[in-house]
Design an enzyme around this catalytic site. Structure first.
Site, PDB file in Angstrom:
ATOM      1  N   GLY A  87       0.840  -1.191   0.000  1.00 55.01           N
ATOM      2  CA  GLY A  87       0.000   0.000   0.000  1.00 55.01           C
ATOM      3  C   GLY A  87       0.873   1.238   0.000  1.00 55.01           C
ATOM      4  O   GLY A  87       2.035   1.186   0.409  1.00 55.01           O
TER       5      GLY A  87
ATOM      6  N   HIS B 245      -2.934   7.500   6.559  1.00 55.55           N
ATOM      7  CA  HIS B 245      -1.898   8.377   5.982  1.00 55.55           C
ATOM      8  C   HIS B 245      -2.526   9.655   5.426  1.00 55.55           C
ATOM      9  O   HIS B 245      -1.975  10.747   5.574  1.00 55.55           O
ATOM     10  CB  HIS B 245      -1.164   7.668   4.830  1.00 55.55           C
ATOM     11  CG  HIS B 245       0.003   6.829   5.262  1.00 55.55           C
ATOM     12  ND1 HIS B 245       1.050   7.333   5.999  1.00 55.55           N
ATOM     13  CD2 HIS B 245       0.299   5.528   5.041  1.00 55.55           C
ATOM     14  CE1 HIS B 245       1.932   6.364   6.213  1.00 55.55           C
ATOM     15  NE2 HIS B 245       1.501   5.258   5.646  1.00 55.55           N
TER      16      HIS B 245
ATOM     17  N   HIS C 147      -4.815   1.521   7.016  1.00 55.52           N
ATOM     18  CA  HIS C 147      -3.469   2.089   7.193  1.00 55.52           C
ATOM     19  C   HIS C 147      -3.253   3.249   6.201  1.00 55.52           C
ATOM     20  O   HIS C 147      -2.783   4.322   6.587  1.00 55.52           O
ATOM     21  CB  HIS C 147      -2.443   0.961   6.992  1.00 55.52           C
ATOM     22  CG  HIS C 147      -1.014   1.376   7.061  1.00 55.52           C
ATOM     23  ND1 HIS C 147      -0.134   0.913   8.015  1.00 55.52           N
ATOM     24  CD2 HIS C 147      -0.287   2.215   6.272  1.00 55.52           C
ATOM     25  CE1 HIS C 147       1.056   1.462   7.822  1.00 55.52           C
ATOM     26  NE2 HIS C 147       0.993   2.253   6.762  1.00 55.52           N
ATOM     27  N   GLU C 148      -3.628   3.024   4.936  1.00 56.66           N
ATOM     28  CA  GLU C 148      -3.430   4.075   3.917  1.00 56.66           C
ATOM     29  C   GLU C 148      -4.374   5.256   4.147  1.00 56.66           C
ATOM     30  O   GLU C 148      -3.998   6.413   3.955  1.00 56.66           O
ATOM     31  CB  GLU C 148      -3.640   3.509   2.505  1.00 56.66           C
ATOM     32  CG  GLU C 148      -2.725   2.346   2.140  1.00 56.66           C
ATOM     33  CD  GLU C 148      -1.276   2.562   2.511  1.00 56.66           C
ATOM     34  OE1 GLU C 148      -0.770   3.706   2.416  1.00 56.66           O
ATOM     35  OE2 GLU C 148      -0.627   1.588   2.924  1.00 56.66           O
TER      36      GLU C 148
ATOM     37  N   CYS D  44       5.521  -0.069   7.391  1.00 47.73           N
ATOM     38  CA  CYS D  44       5.214   1.075   6.530  1.00 47.73           C
ATOM     39  C   CYS D  44       6.474   1.437   5.749  1.00 47.73           C
ATOM     40  O   CYS D  44       7.566   1.475   6.326  1.00 47.73           O
ATOM     41  CB  CYS D  44       4.776   2.249   7.405  1.00 47.73           C
ATOM     42  SG  CYS D  44       4.367   3.729   6.478  1.00 47.73           S
ATOM     43  N   LEU D  45       6.315   1.720   4.465  1.00 46.16           N
ATOM     44  CA  LEU D  45       7.489   2.056   3.647  1.00 46.16           C
ATOM     45  C   LEU D  45       8.169   3.339   4.125  1.00 46.16           C
ATOM     46  O   LEU D  45       9.355   3.539   3.873  1.00 46.16           O
ATOM     47  CB  LEU D  45       7.085   2.194   2.175  1.00 46.16           C
ATOM     48  CG  LEU D  45       6.586   0.908   1.498  1.00 46.16           C
ATOM     49  CD1 LEU D  45       6.151   1.187   0.071  1.00 46.16           C
ATOM     50  CD2 LEU D  45       7.660  -0.173   1.522  1.00 46.16           C
TER      51      LEU D  45
ATOM     52  N   GLN E 164       3.103  10.025   0.984  1.00 43.95           N
ATOM     53  CA  GLN E 164       4.353   9.272   1.152  1.00 43.95           C
ATOM     54  C   GLN E 164       5.322   9.474  -0.003  1.00 43.95           C
ATOM     55  O   GLN E 164       6.493   9.102   0.103  1.00 43.95           O
ATOM     56  CB  GLN E 164       4.058   7.770   1.277  1.00 43.95           C
ATOM     57  CG  GLN E 164       3.420   7.373   2.589  1.00 43.95           C
ATOM     58  CD  GLN E 164       3.303   5.876   2.662  1.00 43.95           C
ATOM     59  OE1 GLN E 164       2.335   5.304   2.186  1.00 43.95           O
ATOM     60  NE2 GLN E 164       4.301   5.219   3.251  1.00 43.95           N
TER      61      GLN E 164
END
Ligand code: NI
Length: 195
Positions: free
Chosen positions: A46, A143, A139-140, A97-98, A51
């Site tokens: 994701g 963000h 989660h996204e 998370c990236l 991000q």
């Protein structure tokens, strides 16, 4: 398509709330294609637009990212997503998370959600998701509200992971994909895609 740089979670843009997408044009299509290429390159499932340094309300998910057979990929591009209902049941699952490389913690979240979003062709969708898909969508979605998953863990757990988070804050990263440091400078990984 190009690979975009992923912003470190301590960069201020990760704390901003996303703005509604109004313009559906070729640039938007190219941008979401670049987001997908960036997510697959980093082996993520994701990615939210902030991000990669963009303030628009866009997130992408693909729980089959990482599958060796690319024909199994199931990318979903969500523009202006809204979660319209949450399940009462809460489940615990380890998240990463990236933007927070190599940091993982268990997070409690509703087991299922209903999300409404517009696709790249301005078509409205309502998706019922459970299991990992529901997890990634939440989660996204967080963000896009400027929320990071470690905001949702206990203070004790966060304190225990402080050393790791401080390293990330200082830009001492162990990643194979290019990033943007908290101060806006560029981070280039040393090695290749080895993890
Ligand atoms: Ni994330």
């Amino acid at each position: 398509m190009s690979i975009l740089r992923i912003y470190n979670c301590f960069h201020p843009i990760l704390r901003e709330k996303a703005q509604k997408v109004e313009k559906f044009d070729q640039e938007l299509k190219e941008f979401t294609d670049n987001m997908l290429a960036t997510m697959y390159n980093a082996d993520g499932i994701g990615l939210a637009a902030n991000q990669v340094g963009d303030r628009r309300a866009i997130c992408i998910v693909d729980i089959n990212s990482g599958d060796e057979d690319k024909s199994n990929y199931t990318p979903i591009v969500m523009i202006n997503p809204t979660i319209i209902s949450f399940d009462d049941e809460i489940t615990t699952y380890q998240e990463g998370c990236l933007s927070i490389p190599k940091y993982y913690e268990d997070v409690d979240r509703p087991a299922a959600v209903q999300v409404q979003y517009t696709d790249i062709d301005m078509k409205l969708h309502t998706l019922e998701a459970d299991d990992i898909l529901a997890r990634v969508i939440q989660h996204e979605y967080d963000h896009l509200k400027g929320i990071l998953f470690f905001d949702r863990i206990s203070q004790i757990k966060k304190a225990l992971g402080k050393k790791k988070l401080n390293k990330i804050k200082r830009g001492e990263l162990d990643t194979f994909y290019p990033m943007i440091n908290p101060d806006g400078s560029e981070f280039d990984p040393m090695g290749s895609k080895e993890k």
